[in-house]
Design an enzyme around this catalytic site. Structure first.
Site, PDB file in Angstrom:
ATOM      1  N   ASP B  12       1.012  -1.335  -0.077  1.00 55.69           N
ATOM      2  CA  ASP B  12       0.014  -0.100  -0.085  1.00 55.69           C
ATOM      3  C   ASP B  12       0.895   1.253   0.085  1.00 55.69           C
ATOM      4  OD1 ASP B  12      -2.635   1.592   0.030  1.00 55.69           O
ATOM      5  OD2 ASP B  12      -2.601   1.464   2.094  1.00 55.69           O
ATOM      6  N   ASN B  60     -11.380  -1.744  -5.630  1.00 56.68           N
ATOM      7  CA  ASN B  60     -10.685  -0.631  -6.142  1.00 56.68           C
ATOM      8  C   ASN B  60     -10.870  -0.298  -7.430  1.00 56.68           C
ATOM      9  OD1 ASN B  60      -7.199  -2.359  -4.909  1.00 56.68           O
ATOM     10  ND2 ASN B  60      -8.691  -1.112  -3.804  1.00 56.68           N
TER      11      ASN B  60
END
Lengths: 214, 214
Positions: B12, B60
């Site tokens: 991330d 996402n």
């Protein structure tokens, strides 16, 4: 300040606390009762709507019976203490097992109101993640809401999980309700609970960027 | 030293890295390729048997298309880079969606061997935790192994999850394979990967008391 709607509590470290303080391991569980009521009161005070406690798991029941008896007794006692407060209690766990305490059966099918009700309290007792998720198998539903098909279907998505005792893991705690949860870990053992732990967790959560996986 | 059999990687912070370095957000994904190969090499070197990367999720794909194109391209490129190594690759995700890149379809049904094979690499591409778990619904099985009924059934239990980018959450990463995982969180963004991050995580894991919920 953004207050989490739903907090999950993993009260770990009772046995290590007992050993550190010169007691035998099973003596630690009773020391977790007062912190539990304190967390409940703090959550009520700041406006948390739902609170889930990890009581004990089916995994935990493989421990020596002196320990399983002690944590089972502590769970029964916890419900007694809560019954003097304003709350709405649901006990969730595998009741088809001799390890489930019969004293807590009355709280398993419907949420029970104590006092004037209010904050929802979920208490996991003889809970197992596989037991929970197996309720999906052979389910005929076309629902898009997977959580609504679990054994723990009355427990909603958790915003913040707080774990005491230094370990950084979920240990099977509601795997589908915690997919988007933020985790706050505290090194101190659960019986060494301090109000600051709770407030630090709430302040930390307030600074997180919540995206729900987006 | 106890080496984890299976490591999960949540890489991330690509977009935050890009912004911090004066690029537009979508420029961050390509910077994650080199760290990915580096982690793969370190895992091969120390004897990790299985490695799972969080590529992108169905959640996402709700982002702006300039971003979804960029992370999809990076995932395709990652597989190209891996194809020059010794590994055994499986791509896991929802292929019944236009968001799944057709270039990666050949890797979805059977594990593909690159070079002399060896370490199992699982790559989550257009993965969704609900999609994964829904495979249990209407399943006729009597199996006691819940993981074996998931869409991600070829991905085994994960020992250690390492997440870069400062957030302390799973964001829907394989909820049932991570029930007993230990979590190691790194504040640095994924494109700022350093070998020390990896070794620190391995050393930390070595000191954990592994109980599998017991």
């Amino acid at each position: 300040m953004r207050i989490p709607k739903h907090i999950g509590i993993i009260p770990d470290g009772n046995r290590r606390w007992a050993v550190k303080n010169g007691f035998s391991k099973e003596m630690g569980y009773e020391k977790g009762l007062k912190p539990g009521i304190k967390v409940f009161e703090l959550c009520s005070k700041i406006g948390v709507k739902e609170l889930t406690f990890y009581g004990f798991t089916m995994d935990n029941t493989k421990r020596p019976s002196i320990q399983t008896k002690a944590f089972t007794k502590a769970c029964i006692k916890a419900v007694e203490l809560l019954s003097n407060k304003d709350a709405s209690l649901l006990v969730v766990g595998n009741t088809d097992s001799p390890m489930f305490p019969k004293e807590l059966l009355p709280y398993t099918n419907n949420r029970k109101t104590f006092g004037r009700g209010g904050i929802k309290v979920n208490f996991l007792v003889n809970y197992g993640w596989q037991w929970d998720v197996k309720n999906l198998i052979n389910n005929q539903s076309n629902s898009n809401n997977v959580i609504g098909l679990l054994h723990s279907q009355d427990i909603s998505r958790i915003d913040l999980v707080i774990r005491w005792g230094g370990r950084k893991r979920l240990s099977g705690f509601l795997p589908l309700q915690t997919v988007y949860s933020d985790f706050y870990f505290i090194d101190d053992y659960w019986p060494d609970f301090k109000e600051e732990h709770f407030y630090q967790a709430i302040e930390w959560y307030n600074k997180q960027d919540i995206t729900l996986g987006g």
